[in-house]
Design an enzyme around this catalytic site. Structure first.
Site, short mmCIF file in Angstrom:
data_model
loop_
_atom_site.label_atom_id
_atom_site.label_comp_id
_atom_site.label_asym_id
_atom_site.label_seq_id
_atom_site.Cartn_x
_atom_site.Cartn_y
_atom_site.Cartn_z
N CYS A 57 0.82 9.63 -6.00
CA CYS A 57 -0.13 8.59 -6.40
C CYS A 57 -1.52 9.23 -6.57
CB CYS A 57 -0.17 7.48 -5.35
SG CYS A 57 1.48 6.92 -4.88
N CYS A 60 -4.46 8.73 -4.12
CA CYS A 60 -4.25 8.69 -2.68
C CYS A 60 -4.51 10.00 -1.95
CB CYS A 60 -2.82 8.23 -2.39
SG CYS A 60 -2.54 8.01 -0.62
N CYS A 129 1.43 -7.06 9.84
CA CYS A 129 1.75 -6.65 8.48
C CYS A 129 2.09 -5.17 8.54
CB CYS A 129 0.55 -6.91 7.59
SG CYS A 129 0.78 -6.33 5.90
N CYS A 189 2.50 -9.32 0.53
CA CYS A 189 1.11 -8.93 0.28
C CYS A 189 1.18 -7.93 -0.85
CB CYS A 189 0.53 -8.29 1.55
SG CYS A 189 -1.10 -7.55 1.29
#
Ligand code: SAM
Ligand code: DTB
Ligand code: SF4
Length: 324
Positions: A57, A60, A129, A189
């Site tokens: 990514c 990142c 989460c 999410c």
């Protein structure tokens, strides 16, 4: 107003491209109709396994292949995670999000340890989460059984732009994980990042994909790229705060009941810029001095901002039904 899942590209373009203040006004109206305005969900992030990720990514700092100065570490001990969750709760957070730099969850001892962490944090009364990369349905079910409330997995950008940003997995992989999460009965999410060099069309495409899911994600994080030295996007021009406002306002209009989170990037935004995001319908933030690996505004600064704007933290597990 009905909740729609059939937004056309043209309709979204029309909303997104309105004069900014008109867009904010409309979004604020939708916000008022569906939420207690002035209430903001305060979430805390903790990186439970940092760096060394096999994915590429481009934004990142935790991808192993980029040379960033992130302090990598293996999965944290459960007691460290629990201590950190306690501190988060004491400072007013109601949601605790644990992030791991994994490509995907594997059925191994580390996953069992994450399940223990979930159980313990849930027992503290926090909404838990996790964001652990790709999961299958059986893994999502185990997380649900352990007491997980939400799973974060972002689309990040449009399907067309995705391959310029990540080559080690496909958009379809993201969608499959999101399906597994939904089928397991977890809340979703899911949002994205702006500032990757994308066009407005990509932002609109991502919003369309989110808004046309059979159920809207309960949380929609909108991140502004935190450009980190060593990543391919380190030299990317910073996006203007008005672009964040436009994204948030459009998300609010398309997904009236979702929590829209003003996520990464607040450190480079003024108080006025953030206030405009709240006016445009953002009703959630990450608090605490660190996101996963990059800095975030200090707790005192946020408390001051809440006080100046008359915002109050939202209770845990509060459903929108309580408002209507
Ligand atoms: N490895 C998991 C995954 O990719 O789903 C979970 C962690 S990952 C860091 C979670 C999200 O953080 C990404 O999808 C991205 O939207 C956001 N993110 C990562 N680095 C960022 C950066 N430098 N600036 C803004 N957002 C970022
Ligand atoms: C999300 O959309 N943003 C958060 C959370 N979900 C996991 C992560 C932001 C990370 C920003 C870069 C960092 O601190 O490493
Ligand atoms: Fe790995 Fe997630 Fe970072 Fe991609 S965003 S490199 S999957 S930690």
């Amino acid at each position: 107003m009905e909740i729609r899942h059939n937004w056309t590209r043209e309709e979204i373009q029309e909303i997104y491209n309105q004069p900014l203040l008109e867009l904010v006004f409309q979004a604020a109206q939708v916000h008022r109709n569906h939420h207690a305005t002035g209430e903001v969900q305060v979430c805390t992030l903790l990186s439970i396994k940092t760096g060394g990720c096999p994915e590429d990514c481009a934004y990142c700092p935790q991808a192993a292949r980029y040379h960033t100065d992130v302090n990598t570490h293996r999965l944290l001990d459960t007691n460290i995670v629990v201590e950190s969750a306690k501190k988060a709760k004491e400072s007013g957070s109601t949601r605790f999000c644990m992030g791991a730099a994994w490509r995907e969850v594997r059925d191994n001892r580390d996953f069992d340890r994450v399940l223990d962490m979930v159980k313990e944090v849930k027992d503290m009364g926090l909404e838990v989460c996790a964001t652990l990369g790709m999961v299958n349905e059986a893994q999502a079910e185990k997380l649900k059984e352990a007491g997980l409330y939400a799973y974060n997995h972002n689309l990040d950008t449009s399907e067309e732009k995705y391959k310029d940003i990540i080559s080690t997995r496909q958009y379809q992989d993201r969608l499959e994980t999101l399906d597994a999460v939904r089928s397991a009965g977890l809340t979703v999410c899911c949002g994205g990042i702006i500032g990757l060099g994308e066009e407005d069309e990509d932002r609109i495409g991502m919003l369309q994909n989110l808004a046309n899911m059979p159920e809207h994600p309960e949380s929609v994080p909108i991140n502004k790229l935190v450009a980190v030295e060593g990543t391919p996007l380190s030299e990317q021009d910073e996006v203007h705060v008005f672009d964040m406002v436009r994204m948030i306002a459009t998300a609010r209009i398309l997904m009236p009941k979702s929590m829209v989170r003003l996520s990464a990037g607040r450190l480079s935004m003024s108080e006025e810029g953030q206030a405009m995001c709240f006016m445009a319908g953002a009703n959630s933030i990450f608090a605490g001095e660190k996101l996963l690996t990059t800095p975030n505004p200090e707790e005192d600064k946020d408390k001051e901002l809440f006080s100046k704007l008359g915002l109050t933290p939202r209770k845990a597990y509060k459903s929108e039904k309580e408002f209507c």
